[in-house]
Design an enzyme around this catalytic site. Structure first.
Site, PDB file in Angstrom:
ATOM      1  N   ASP A 210      58.902  36.195  16.037  1.00 43.34           N
ATOM      2  CA  ASP A 210      58.398  36.652  14.759  1.00 43.34           C
ATOM      3  C   ASP A 210      59.596  37.231  14.006  1.00 43.34           C
ATOM      4  OD1 ASP A 210      56.660  37.873  12.772  1.00 43.34           O
ATOM      5  OD2 ASP A 210      57.078  39.746  13.825  1.00 43.34           O
ATOM      6  N   ARG A 211      59.504  37.317  12.678  1.00 45.83           N
ATOM      7  CA  ARG A 211      60.652  37.842  11.919  1.00 45.83           C
ATOM      8  C   ARG A 211      60.501  39.342  11.627  1.00 45.83           C
ATOM      9  NH1 ARG A 211      61.932  36.151   5.757  1.00 45.83           N
ATOM     10  NH2 ARG A 211      60.871  38.136   5.444  1.00 45.83           N
ATOM     11  N   ASP A 212      59.626  39.673  10.668  1.00 49.69           N
ATOM     12  CA  ASP A 212      59.503  41.056  10.205  1.00 49.69           C
ATOM     13  C   ASP A 212      58.892  41.966  11.285  1.00 49.69           C
ATOM     14  OD1 ASP A 212      60.423  40.020   7.797  1.00 49.69           O
ATOM     15  OD2 ASP A 212      58.395  39.708   7.022  1.00 49.69           O
TER      16      ASP A 212
ATOM     17  N   TYR B  46      56.318  42.704   1.369  1.00 45.37           N
ATOM     18  CA  TYR B  46      57.026  41.448   1.547  1.00 45.37           C
ATOM     19  C   TYR B  46      58.502  41.586   1.161  1.00 45.37           C
ATOM     20  CZ  TYR B  46      52.525  39.310   2.322  1.00 45.37           C
ATOM     21  OH  TYR B  46      51.306  38.992   2.839  1.00 45.37           O
TER      22      TYR B  46
ATOM     23  N   GLN C 151      54.410  34.226   5.754  1.00 49.78           N
ATOM     24  CA  GLN C 151      54.937  34.733   4.478  1.00 49.78           C
ATOM     25  C   GLN C 151      53.927  34.461   3.370  1.00 49.78           C
ATOM     26  OE1 GLN C 151      57.555  36.650   4.052  1.00 49.78           O
ATOM     27  NE2 GLN C 151      58.135  36.586   6.213  1.00 49.78           N
TER      28      GLN C 151
ATOM     29  N   ARG D  69      49.159  29.439   9.640  1.00 49.57           N
ATOM     30  CA  ARG D  69      49.192  30.908   9.627  1.00 49.57           C
ATOM     31  C   ARG D  69      48.855  31.469  11.005  1.00 49.57           C
ATOM     32  NH1 ARG D  69      49.417  35.348   6.556  1.00 49.57           N
ATOM     33  NH2 ARG D  69      48.044  37.068   7.069  1.00 49.57           N
ATOM     34  N   LYS D  70      49.778  32.261  11.566  1.00 49.71           N
ATOM     35  CA  LYS D  70      49.512  32.881  12.868  1.00 49.71           C
ATOM     36  C   LYS D  70      48.249  33.726  12.767  1.00 49.71           C
ATOM     37  CE  LYS D  70      53.599  34.825  12.793  1.00 49.71           C
ATOM     38  NZ  LYS D  70      54.784  35.660  13.103  1.00 49.71           N
TER      39      LYS D  70
ATOM     40  N   LYS E  12      52.884  41.995  16.412  1.00 54.52           N
ATOM     41  CA  LYS E  12      51.468  42.060  16.054  1.00 54.52           C
ATOM     42  C   LYS E  12      50.603  41.281  17.049  1.00 54.52           C
ATOM     43  CE  LYS E  12      51.530  42.750  11.045  1.00 54.52           C
ATOM     44  NZ  LYS E  12      51.095  42.167   9.763  1.00 54.52           N
TER      45      LYS E  12
HETATM   46 MG   LIG Z   1      55.900  40.993  12.475  1.00 51.89          MG
END
Ligand SMILES: [Mg+2]
Length: 194
Positions: free
Chosen positions: A11-13, A23, A56, A111-112, A143
């Site tokens: 995952d990124r963020d 965002y 995103q 979308r996850k 998450k």
């Molecule tokens: Mg995340």
């Protein structure tokens, strides 16, 4: 004859970079979590391919543009490259079920927690002559949707306590990751490469 590879899906963020709570649309908002780049470099050195998988939906919501998201992803890899920690590819999902958008609704399956992005990454590797060994590949995120996505894709799911740290949410929903780490560095050094 294709070559079998192991992939570290990230995952990124909140996993690689700090989750700012909104965002990330500008490069200057990108701050790598301490130890994350080192962890990715170690995984690369151990032979893992690295794929970033990020929701995103700011795109469908009109908060960020495709160009902004792609520029941030590019800049992230520039920062990581300085640590020998570059990712191989990055997939982002622009859609959101609550924000219908004529251009992006066709990506809804990505979308996850849906596995569309992981499946596409694996198909892309296959096109290039590489077969991903899912049972030896990991999915790391902050998450519950990351853990669910990893499970649904038959990868080994790991939750990190950085970002949103949904350890409690996972417990409440009976979603059990294979390992819970304080951060990506601990996930890699104490579990993935241990
Ligand atoms: Mg995340």
């Amino acid at each position: 004859m294709s070559e079998t590879i192991r992939v570290l899906f990230l995952d990124r963020d909140g996993t690689i970079n700090e989750d700012t709570g909104s965002y990330i649309a500008e490069n200057h908002q990108l701050k790598i979590i301490p130890g994350a780049a080192e962890a990715m470099a170690l995984a690369r050195a151990a032979g893992f391919r690295i794929v970033v998988v990020t929701n995103q939906a700011g795109i469908a919501r009109g908060i960020a543009t495709v160009e902004q998201v792609e520029e941030v992803n590019r800049y992230l890899n520039e920062l990581l490259s300085a640590h020998e920690a570059a990712y191989d590819s990055c997939y982002y999902c622009p859609s959101h079920p609550l924000y219908p958008h004529p251009e992006y609704d066709r990506y809804k399956d990505c979308r996850k927690p849906a596995t569309g992005m992981v499946d596409r990454a694996i198909a892309d590797f296959r096109s290039g002559g590489y077969e991903v060994d899912r049972s030896a590949s990991f999915f790391v995120g902050d998450k519950m949707v990351d853990v669910e996505c990893g499970m649904a894709a038959s990868l080994r799911p790991i939750l990190v306590r950085t970002g949103h740290n949904e350890e409690e949410v996972c417990r409440e929903h009976g979603i059990v990751p294979e390992f819970i780490a304080d951060d990506l560095y601990q996930a890699v050094t104490s579990h993935i490469l241990a």
